[in-house]
Write a protein that holds these residues in place. Structure first.
Motif, short mmCIF file in Angstrom:
data_model
loop_
_atom_site.label_atom_id
_atom_site.label_comp_id
_atom_site.label_asym_id
_atom_site.label_seq_id
_atom_site.Cartn_x
_atom_site.Cartn_y
_atom_site.Cartn_z
N TYR A 147 0.84 -1.20 0.00
CA TYR A 147 0.00 0.00 0.00
C TYR A 147 0.88 1.25 0.00
O TYR A 147 1.97 1.26 0.56
CB TYR A 147 -0.88 0.06 1.25
N TRP A 148 0.39 2.31 -0.63
CA TRP A 148 1.00 3.61 -0.44
C TRP A 148 0.44 4.22 0.83
O TRP A 148 -0.78 4.20 1.05
CB TRP A 148 0.67 4.55 -1.60
N TYR A 155 1.45 8.84 -0.75
CA TYR A 155 0.79 8.87 -2.05
C TYR A 155 0.58 10.30 -2.54
O TYR A 155 0.84 10.63 -3.70
CB TYR A 155 -0.55 8.15 -1.97
N TYR A 183 2.26 12.07 -5.88
CA TYR A 183 1.44 12.53 -7.00
C TYR A 183 0.84 13.89 -6.66
O TYR A 183 -0.27 13.97 -6.11
CB TYR A 183 0.34 11.51 -7.31
N THR A 224 -5.25 4.16 2.04
CA THR A 224 -3.93 3.81 1.52
C THR A 224 -4.10 3.05 0.21
O THR A 224 -4.41 1.87 0.21
CB THR A 224 -3.16 2.95 2.54
N LYS A 268 -1.01 -0.60 -4.28
CA LYS A 268 -0.02 -0.38 -5.34
C LYS A 268 -0.30 -1.23 -6.58
O LYS A 268 -0.11 -0.78 -7.71
CB LYS A 268 1.38 -0.69 -4.81
N HIS A 326 -2.51 0.16 -9.46
CA HIS A 326 -2.11 1.41 -10.11
C HIS A 326 -2.56 1.40 -11.58
O HIS A 326 -2.28 0.47 -12.32
CB HIS A 326 -0.59 1.58 -10.05
N GLN A 356 -7.48 2.17 -10.28
CA GLN A 356 -7.89 2.35 -8.89
C GLN A 356 -9.40 2.52 -8.78
O GLN A 356 -10.07 2.86 -9.75
CB GLN A 356 -7.19 3.59 -8.31
#
Length: 372
Positions: A34-35, A40, A44, A168, A171, A174, A177
């Motif tokens: 997870y970010w 995250y 970004y 979260t 990943k 990606h 989402q």
């Protein structure tokens, strides 16, 4: 015998192949795959801008939908409502209230289940949402089974998914989402509690850990707490996975107190767990051990006011219901939607004044009602 029945019951009910109650649980404290929420957003910048805009929108007054609907949207909301915490019930009230304030026509199908128990019911509800061509599906993510359900829905472009109580991003997803991850970031809330205990016990403390049931929440709320506490100053004497119920928390707390009656504090990972721990503390006539809550719903706040609970991290609960409604509005208007949103927290302790607490209640429960 009682602990044996608890363990056998948990293994049978949850159908999870891991051992779920143990003295001294050793688990990976990192949210692998997870970010982190802030990670995250820092990674970004365009997402950070969208999240900040959504935060401002949530705080502000509703602005009605700018387009004309040809038919009501269909929303399926599968949630773990079978618990003492009023978070999910308030969430639905806030969601519907904001949708109405935005003049969005909708049909909502809520399904209340037990988070890590009613897998068949959850599966049926998810498949039904797809079959009925729901426009939006609101669900949560705590176990591998939940993840498989969600990945199945992500493959269906007609139904957009909102993941509640997780902030979260996964990943592995990606590029595909969900529409929105929404909740109150577990790591942020947990670190607020860790900071409180470090100030409450600046020199040293022995503590026990009451985990949630095995899964994401135990890692995010439990392992992150252990990781945040300096092991040279703070000694984790015992820990248990629970069934995330008052009964299982009561039994685990009794065991903790039996082995260490002078323990300084017991960390609770949820409302139900905190309430079970309080009962055990009271039954042992223990006036020393500090107990925390997690979430700051009505029952926790009442326990603080009654002097039974020492501290909680209070969610501004209605934020997330409002955020989901506003995300749906943005999607209907074909505008970009933030991938992730976390509502705000306030630390509430037994020293918080009545005036401050009433102000926080008005803010947190502005749609769902202070006396809900």
């Amino acid at each position: 015998m009682r602990n044996g029945r608890l363990l056998l019951s948990f293994l049978f009910i949850s159908l999870i192949s891991f051992f779920c109650t143990s003295k001294l649980v050793l688990a990976d404290p990192v949210l692998v795959g997870y970010w982190g929420y802030n990670e995250y957003l820092d990674l970004y910048p365009e997402e950070k801008a969208l999240t900040n805009t959504l935060k401002e929108t949530v705080r502000g007054e509703p602005v009605p939908l700018a387009i004309k609907q040809t038919k009501p949207i269909k929303i399926s909301f599968v949630y773990p409502g079978e618990q003492s915490s009023d978070y999910w019930q308030r969430n639905i009230v806030a969601l519907e209230s904001r949708l109405k304030a935005l003049n969005i026509q909708y049909e909502l199908t809520p399904v209340s289940t037990r988070l890590n128990v009613d897998f068949k019911e959850q599966s049926r509800s998810l498949h039904k949402a797809i079959e009925q061509k729901s426009d939006y599906l609101i669900f949560t993510l705590n176990t591998t089974r939940h993840r498989k359900f969600i990945e199945h829905v992500l493959q269906n472009p007609e139904t957009k998914i909102i993941l509640q109580n997780i902030t979260t991003p996964v990943k592995a997803w990606h590029g595909s989402q969900p529409l929105l991850y929404v909740g109150f970031d577990h790591v942020i809330g947990t670190k607020l509690l860790a900071n409180y205990f470090q100030h409450r016990f600046p020199e040293h403390a022995n503590y026990g850990m009451l985990y949630y049931s095995y899964g994401y929440l135990s890692t995010a709320r439990g392992d992150v707490f252990v990781q945040s506490m300096d092991s040279d100053k703070y000694t984790l004497t015992s820990s248990f996975y629970t069934e995330a119920t008052e009964e299982s928390a009561y039994a685990a707390t009794q065991d903790i107190l039996k082995d260490n009656p002078d323990i300084d504090f017991i960390y609770s990972s949820s409302t139900d767990i905190a309430l079970g721990a309080i009962d055990a503390i009271n039954d042992n006539k223990n006036t020393k051990t500090v107990i925390n809550g997690w979430g700051g719903g009505s029952l926790e706040l009442k326990a603080i006011e009654n002097g039974e609970l020492d501290v909680t991290v209070m969610r501004m609960t209605d934020d997330t219901g409002i955020a989901m409604a506003e995300a749906i509005k943005l999607d209907l208007e074909n505008k970009p939607v933030a991938t992730v949103y976390s509502g705000e927290f306030e630390l509430v302790t037994s020293d918080t004044s009545e005036e401050t607490l009433n102000t926080l209640k008005q803010r947190a429960f502005r749609y769902s009602g202070v006396e809900h």
